[in-house]
Design a protein around this motif. Structure first.
Motif, PDB file in Angstrom:
ATOM      1  N   LYS A  44      61.170  40.575  39.658  1.00  0.00           N
ATOM      2  CA  LYS A  44      62.589  41.190  40.227  1.00  0.00           C
ATOM      3  C   LYS A  44      62.702  41.103  41.735  1.00  0.00           C
ATOM      4  N   ASP A  45      63.862  40.626  42.204  1.00  0.00           N
ATOM      5  CA  ASP A  45      64.186  40.596  43.466  1.00  0.00           C
ATOM      6  C   ASP A  45      64.096  41.936  44.357  1.00  0.00           C
TER       7      ASP A  45
ATOM      8  N   SER B 181      68.754  40.707  49.575  1.00  0.00           N
ATOM      9  CA  SER B 181      67.608  40.351  48.774  1.00  0.00           C
ATOM     10  C   SER B 181      66.674  39.514  49.285  1.00  0.00           C
ATOM     11  N   ASP B 182      65.431  39.649  49.129  1.00  0.00           N
ATOM     12  CA  ASP B 182      64.166  38.982  49.863  1.00  0.00           C
ATOM     13  C   ASP B 182      64.540  37.163  49.487  1.00  0.00           C
ATOM     14  N   VAL B 183      65.082  37.060  48.495  1.00  0.00           N
ATOM     15  CA  VAL B 183      65.096  35.543  48.242  1.00  0.00           C
ATOM     16  C   VAL B 183      66.202  34.810  49.067  1.00  0.00           C
TER      17      VAL B 183
END
Length: 367
Positions: free
Chosen positions: A2-3, A51-53
């Motif tokens: 999960k993000d 989001s970290d992505v």
């Protein structure tokens, strides 16, 4: 997997919304935390979450927004100048008295700068609409009028301090509208003072008193030294300022800062200690580097006024605070290093920690 949601940056209200718009143009989703919609234009500490992505794509957007385009600084001689931002508070007046005394010793011009918030120019778009106060124009006029009255009061206050001297300090009054920290930095780039002197309050004060956070932002972005005078500092005249501690880590920027420092305190009878907080693990290497600094001082400065000292402690912050108390340091000084955006987000720098926890004036140089 999960993000995860992470904080990209912590910014002022206006800058956070600007960044949000820029990220949206790159199809990067984000949301804001800690916004104050009632008093939004003076909100500080607004978190921009993503989001970290998306971090790798978002960082160039952030860096592009924060990047300043400055005119090259010309090298011609300019008369000494001091910039004094004020908000008409009592602690701001305390800084004004010190700035006046310092300007007199340096033979410098003193410019008093006040920035007042204008709700018309600071309106922020929300989606396709704009948030306006019903009485925006009247509110703007009222704020400007109060600012003008405040400037007249502080001008009279400083003129009274000028009385009785054969050579009075040259005073200049400037009133601008905008966000305080941005306008102070912008003005200093054009004015090029020797130092910016500001009063400050600690972070534990009520939210309406923003001068502490404004001072921290000016320290972060100004290209000239900033002297912050804490609210609880007891000022009894320049003659009482006898001891300045410059905290060094032996970087090249320290040598440039010491040269600027010498110009600032040249007319003052002040002892300067170049101190370095050294742990047991690094003490031997620190002794070698301190020896090199002593040789530099011997060649360039008056050894009777500048000395060097190793401060043995495992914690930088505690070591400096202990030394300040034990040896009666009147001004603490150091150079704020350039840091990347990630480290700026995660870790508060030493300048901000000392600004909000110390009753000792802070003189901060920027690398």
């Amino acid at each position: 997997m999960k993000d995860q949601i992470i904080t990209l940056a912590v910014l002022s209200f206006e800058k956070a919304h600007i960044l949000k718009t820029l990220l949206a143009s790159e199809a990067i989703e984000c949301f804001l935390e800690n916004t104050n919609l009632i008093q939004g234009a003076v909100s500080t500490g607004v978190k921009v979450k993503i989001s970290d992505v998306d971090l790798e794509r978002a960082m160039p957007v952030l860096e592009g927004m924060m990047q300043e385009t400055l005119e090259p600084v010309e090298e011609e001689d300019i008369p000494p100048r001091i910039l004094l931002p004020v908000d008409f508070s009592e602690y701001s007046r305390k800084a004004a008295v010190l700035a006046m005394d310092w300007a007199r010793e340096l033979g410098a011009e003193l410019t008093v700068l006040n920035t007042y918030f204008n709700p018309i120019i600071s309106t922020i778009p929300f989606s396709d609409t704009f948030a306006y106060e019903v009485n925006t124009e009247e509110l703007a006029m009222e704020m400007e009028e109060k600012a003008r009255e405040g400037m007249e009061d502080i001008k009279a206050f400083l003129n009274k301090k000028n009385e009785g001297f054969s050579t009075p300090v040259s005073l200049k009054m400037e009133l601008v509208k905008g966000i305080a920290e941005d306008e102070i930095v912008k003005y200093s780039q054009a004015y090029r003072p020797l130092v910016i002197i500001m009063g400050t309050r600690g972070a534990d004060r009520k939210a309406a008193d923003l001068i502490g956070s404004v001072t921290a932002e000016v320290m972060e972005n100004a290209r000239v030294p900033v002297l912050a005078i804490p609210e609880n500092f007891q000022y009894t005249g320049l003659g009482a300022l006898k001891h300045l501690l410059y905290a060094t880590d032996f970087q090249e920027a320290d040598f440039r800062s010491l040269e600027k420092l010498e110009k600032l305190i040249r007319p003052l009878d002040m002892q300067v200690t170049c101190g370095h907080v050294s742990s047991k693990e690094h003490s031997q290497w620190d002794e070698v580097r301190m020896k090199g600094l002593r040789e530099h001082i011997k060649m360039n400065y008056n050894e009777e006024r500048v000395k060097c000292d190793l401060i043995e402690h495992e914690d930088l912050f505690v070591g400096i605070e202990s030394y300040v108390r034990e040896y009666g340091v009147d001004i603490l000084s150091f150079t704020r290093r350039k840091r990347n955006f990630i480290s700026r987000i995660i870790n508060p720098n030493l300048a901000k920690k000392m600004l909000f926890h110390s009753t000792t004036p802070l003189l901060v140089f920027n690398d």
